[in-house]
Motif scaffolding. Structure first.
Motif, PDB file in Angstrom:
ATOM      1  N   ASN A  56     -19.123  -3.310 -12.882  1.00 27.66           N
ATOM      2  CA  ASN A  56     -19.197  -1.929 -12.441  1.00 27.66           C
ATOM      3  C   ASN A  56     -17.964  -1.516 -11.634  1.00 27.66           C
ATOM      4  O   ASN A  56     -18.000  -0.581 -10.855  1.00 27.66           O
ATOM      5  CB  ASN A  56     -20.471  -1.688 -11.617  1.00 27.66           C
ATOM      6  N   GLN A  57     -16.873  -2.245 -11.832  1.00 25.33           N
ATOM      7  CA  GLN A  57     -15.625  -1.886 -11.191  1.00 25.33           C
ATOM      8  C   GLN A  57     -14.469  -2.214 -12.136  1.00 25.33           C
ATOM      9  O   GLN A  57     -14.488  -3.235 -12.811  1.00 25.33           O
ATOM     10  CB  GLN A  57     -15.447  -2.628  -9.863  1.00 25.33           C
ATOM     11  N   ILE A  58     -13.493  -1.319 -12.188  1.00 25.82           N
ATOM     12  CA  ILE A  58     -12.320  -1.508 -13.042  1.00 25.82           C
ATOM     13  C   ILE A  58     -11.101  -1.744 -12.158  1.00 25.82           C
ATOM     14  O   ILE A  58     -10.855  -0.999 -11.216  1.00 25.82           O
ATOM     15  CB  ILE A  58     -12.073  -0.272 -13.933  1.00 25.82           C
ATOM     16  N   GLU A  59     -10.356  -2.809 -12.462  1.00 19.32           N
ATOM     17  CA  GLU A  59      -9.084  -3.053 -11.785  1.00 19.32           C
ATOM     18  C   GLU A  59      -7.965  -2.684 -12.744  1.00 19.32           C
ATOM     19  O   GLU A  59      -7.783  -3.335 -13.772  1.00 19.32           O
ATOM     20  CB  GLU A  59      -8.957  -4.511 -11.349  1.00 19.32           C
ATOM     21  N   ALA A  60      -7.234  -1.623 -12.424  1.00 18.35           N
ATOM     22  CA  ALA A  60      -6.151  -1.140 -13.278  1.00 18.35           C
ATOM     23  C   ALA A  60      -4.814  -1.591 -12.707  1.00 18.35           C
ATOM     24  O   ALA A  60      -4.563  -1.486 -11.510  1.00 18.35           O
ATOM     25  CB  ALA A  60      -6.192   0.375 -13.395  1.00 18.35           C
ATOM     26  N   LYS A  61      -3.947  -2.117 -13.594  1.00 18.26           N
ATOM     27  CA  LYS A  61      -2.623  -2.589 -13.195  1.00 18.26           C
ATOM     28  C   LYS A  61      -1.565  -1.638 -13.758  1.00 18.26           C
ATOM     29  O   LYS A  61      -1.676  -1.199 -14.903  1.00 18.26           O
ATOM     30  CB  LYS A  61      -2.397  -4.002 -13.729  1.00 18.26           C
ATOM     31  N   PHE A  62      -0.550  -1.323 -12.961  1.00 21.41           N
ATOM     32  CA  PHE A  62       0.491  -0.414 -13.401  1.00 21.41           C
ATOM     33  C   PHE A  62       1.803  -0.784 -12.710  1.00 21.41           C
ATOM     34  O   PHE A  62       1.813  -1.539 -11.732  1.00 21.41           O
ATOM     35  CB  PHE A  62       0.123   1.044 -13.078  1.00 21.41           C
ATOM     36  N   ASN A  63       2.910  -0.289 -13.262  1.00 18.64           N
ATOM     37  CA  ASN A  63       4.222  -0.501 -12.652  1.00 18.64           C
ATOM     38  C   ASN A  63       4.473   0.589 -11.616  1.00 18.64           C
ATOM     39  O   ASN A  63       4.552   1.770 -11.964  1.00 18.64           O
ATOM     40  CB  ASN A  63       5.318  -0.486 -13.718  1.00 18.64           C
ATOM     41  N   ASP A  64       4.579   0.195 -10.368  1.00 18.51           N
ATOM     42  CA  ASP A  64       4.719   1.134  -9.251  1.00 18.51           C
ATOM     43  C   ASP A  64       6.185   1.489  -9.071  1.00 18.51           C
ATOM     44  O   ASP A  64       6.987   0.662  -8.616  1.00 18.51           O
ATOM     45  CB  ASP A  64       4.146   0.503  -7.986  1.00 18.51           C
ATOM     46  N   LYS A  65       6.554   2.731  -9.446  1.00 13.61           N
ATOM     47  CA  LYS A  65       7.954   3.142  -9.336  1.00 13.61           C
ATOM     48  C   LYS A  65       8.401   3.282  -7.883  1.00 13.61           C
ATOM     49  O   LYS A  65       9.599   3.285  -7.606  1.00 13.61           O
ATOM     50  CB  LYS A  65       8.165   4.458 -10.074  1.00 13.61           C
ATOM     51  N   THR A  66       7.441   3.405  -6.956  1.00  8.55           N
ATOM     52  CA  THR A  66       7.800   3.508  -5.541  1.00  8.55           C
ATOM     53  C   THR A  66       8.087   2.145  -4.929  1.00  8.55           C
ATOM     54  O   THR A  66       8.502   2.055  -3.783  1.00  8.55           O
ATOM     55  CB  THR A  66       6.676   4.197  -4.751  1.00  8.55           C
ATOM     56  N   ASN A  67       7.845   1.064  -5.688  1.00  9.49           N
ATOM     57  CA  ASN A  67       8.066  -0.299  -5.198  1.00  9.49           C
ATOM     58  C   ASN A  67       8.867  -1.097  -6.214  1.00  9.49           C
ATOM     59  O   ASN A  67       8.476  -2.166  -6.643  1.00  9.49           O
ATOM     60  CB  ASN A  67       6.731  -0.987  -4.902  1.00  9.49           C
ATOM     61  N   ARG A  68       9.971  -0.491  -6.685  1.00 12.46           N
ATOM     62  CA  ARG A  68      10.906  -1.140  -7.617  1.00 12.46           C
ATOM     63  C   ARG A  68      10.191  -1.643  -8.868  1.00 12.46           C
ATOM     64  O   ARG A  68      10.473  -2.714  -9.385  1.00 12.46           O
ATOM     65  CB  ARG A  68      11.630  -2.296  -6.924  1.00 12.46           C
ATOM     66  N   ASP A  69       9.223  -0.862  -9.333  1.00 16.43           N
ATOM     67  CA  ASP A  69       8.475  -1.157 -10.555  1.00 16.43           C
ATOM     68  C   ASP A  69       7.721  -2.481 -10.500  1.00 16.43           C
ATOM     69  O   ASP A  69       7.448  -3.100 -11.528  1.00 16.43           O
ATOM     70  CB  ASP A  69       9.391  -1.152 -11.783  1.00 16.43           C
ATOM     71  N   GLN A  70       7.391  -2.909  -9.281  1.00 10.91           N
ATOM     72  CA  GLN A  70       6.557  -4.099  -9.155  1.00 10.91           C
ATOM     73  C   GLN A  70       5.114  -3.766  -9.516  1.00 10.91           C
ATOM     74  O   GLN A  70       4.691  -2.605  -9.436  1.00 10.91           O
ATOM     75  CB  GLN A  70       6.624  -4.647  -7.718  1.00 10.91           C
ATOM     76  N   PRO A  71       4.326  -4.760  -9.938  1.00 13.95           N
ATOM     77  CA  PRO A  71       2.924  -4.475 -10.324  1.00 13.95           C
ATOM     78  C   PRO A  71       2.125  -3.889  -9.154  1.00 13.95           C
ATOM     79  O   PRO A  71       2.183  -4.384  -8.031  1.00 13.95           O
ATOM     80  CB  PRO A  71       2.383  -5.846 -10.733  1.00 13.95           C
ATOM     81  N   GLY A  72       1.406  -2.836  -9.459  1.00 18.59           N
ATOM     82  CA  GLY A  72       0.496  -2.235  -8.494  1.00 18.59           C
ATOM     83  C   GLY A  72      -0.913  -2.226  -9.053  1.00 18.59           C
ATOM     84  O   GLY A  72      -1.106  -2.298 -10.276  1.00 18.59           O
ATOM     85  N   TYR A  73      -1.904  -2.157  -8.188  1.00 16.36           N
ATOM     86  CA  TYR A  73      -3.298  -2.227  -8.618  1.00 16.36           C
ATOM     87  C   TYR A  73      -4.110  -1.128  -7.962  1.00 16.36           C
ATOM     88  O   TYR A  73      -3.822  -0.705  -6.837  1.00 16.36           O
ATOM     89  CB  TYR A  73      -3.913  -3.593  -8.264  1.00 16.36           C
ATOM     90  N   VAL A  74      -5.124  -0.674  -8.675  1.00 18.21           N
ATOM     91  CA  VAL A  74      -6.065   0.279  -8.108  1.00 18.21           C
ATOM     92  C   VAL A  74      -7.447  -0.067  -8.637  1.00 18.21           C
ATOM     93  O   VAL A  74      -7.608  -0.439  -9.809  1.00 18.21           O
ATOM     94  CB  VAL A  74      -5.681   1.734  -8.484  1.00 18.21           C
ATOM     95  N   ASN A  75      -8.441  -0.034  -7.780  1.00 17.86           N
ATOM     96  CA  ASN A  75      -9.816  -0.348  -8.162  1.00 17.86           C
ATOM     97  C   ASN A  75     -10.620   0.938  -8.299  1.00 17.86           C
ATOM     98  O   ASN A  75     -10.614   1.780  -7.398  1.00 17.86           O
ATOM     99  CB  ASN A  75     -10.477  -1.267  -7.127  1.00 17.86           C
ATOM    100  N   LEU A  76     -11.296   1.079  -9.420  1.00 13.25           N
ATOM    101  CA  LEU A  76     -12.120   2.254  -9.685  1.00 13.25           C
ATOM    102  C   LEU A  76     -13.567   1.822  -9.817  1.00 13.25           C
ATOM    103  O   LEU A  76     -13.901   0.980 -10.654  1.00 13.25           O
ATOM    104  CB  LEU A  76     -11.662   2.948 -10.977  1.00 13.25           C
ATOM    105  N   ASN A  77     -14.427   2.373  -8.990  1.00 13.15           N
ATOM    106  CA  ASN A  77     -15.846   2.086  -9.082  1.00 13.15           C
ATOM    107  C   ASN A  77     -16.489   2.962 -10.138  1.00 13.15           C
ATOM    108  O   ASN A  77     -16.258   4.172 -10.191  1.00 13.15           O
ATOM    109  CB  ASN A  77     -16.535   2.316  -7.734  1.00 13.15           C
TER     110      ASN A  77
END
Length: 226
Positions: free
Chosen positions: A191-212
């Motif tokens: 019941n939770q999604i962890e989405a991974k993306f390239n964070d342009k504000t952090n030199r395109d390092q992997p960023g994560y966000v959790n969606l309930n």
């Protein structure tokens, strides 16, 4: 576009022995030719910046990478795929998967507006260091389907995870065994999604966000599900 033999020719300054002959056109292969003008007297030049290319490829001139086409091509291709003879692959299953993938699904974008998009597209790159079977599993996972071998027909085919009209109904006239009811462990539900993306504000390092999921649609949760 230009042929390789037109680019790497004597007319463009290539010396004898380094020219690309017209009999080697590299048809069916994606590649890039980079020409570098280097000055050894330029101070401070010790390396080059990375060169990045954006490449897109669509099978059968459809303008989109449809999962049925990708599955069929990868399974039958003798160079980078499974090299399965086309006579042993169910082409109609690939067409059915394309049709299902082309259906438009409705979603809400980040602004709250309602949008539509095709159900499935193959917008990624396969790792050639993996086995063919592993890459086929990735292709099938990306379109929520299964690859199976039908012993009765001798064909590799695709089973699409979709709602269909039942061809057989169970009732008291054909159920001859006991019915067993099992409980559902709601603590193991996703019941939770962890989405991974390239964070342009952090030199395109992997960023994560959790969606309930409950913030998307509370009806997806079972009663008392945490």
């Amino acid at each position: 576009y230009s042929y390789p033999s037109d680019v790497m020719s004597a007319a463009n300054g290539l010396p004898s022995g380094q020219q690309w002959t017209g009999t080697r056109q590299m048809n069916g292969t994606a590649f890039a030719i980079v020409r570098l003008n280097y000055n050894s007297n330029s101070p401070g030049t010790v390396s080059l910046q990375p060169v990045t290319f954006h490449v897109s490829h669509y099978l059968n001139g459809t303008g989109a990478a449809k999962p049925g086409d990708v599955w069929y091509d990868y399974l039958t291709n003798p160079v980078y795929g499974g090299a399965i003879p086309t006579a042993n692959v169910d082409s109609s299953a690939a067409s059915a998967l394309n049709t299902y993938a082309d259906q438009l699904v409705t979603y809400t974008d980040y602004t709250g507006a309602t949008q539509t998009q095709p159900r499935y597209r193959m917008n990624g790159v396969l790792d050639t260091g993996q086995t063919v079977l592993s890459n086929l599993d990735i292709i099938m996972n990306c379109c929520d389907s299964w690859q199976t071998y039908q012993a009765s027909t001798g064909l590799w085919t695709v089973s699409i995870n979709q709602t269909i009209t039942p061809s057989f109904a169970f009732d008291d006239t054909n159920i001859i065994g006991a019915l067993t009811v099992g409980s559902l462990d709601i603590t193991q539900q996703s019941n939770q999604i962890e989405a991974k993306f390239n964070d342009k504000t952090n030199r395109d390092q992997p960023g994560y966000v959790n969606l309930n999921l409950q913030s998307i649609n509370s009806s997806l949760l079972y009663p008392n599900e945490p």
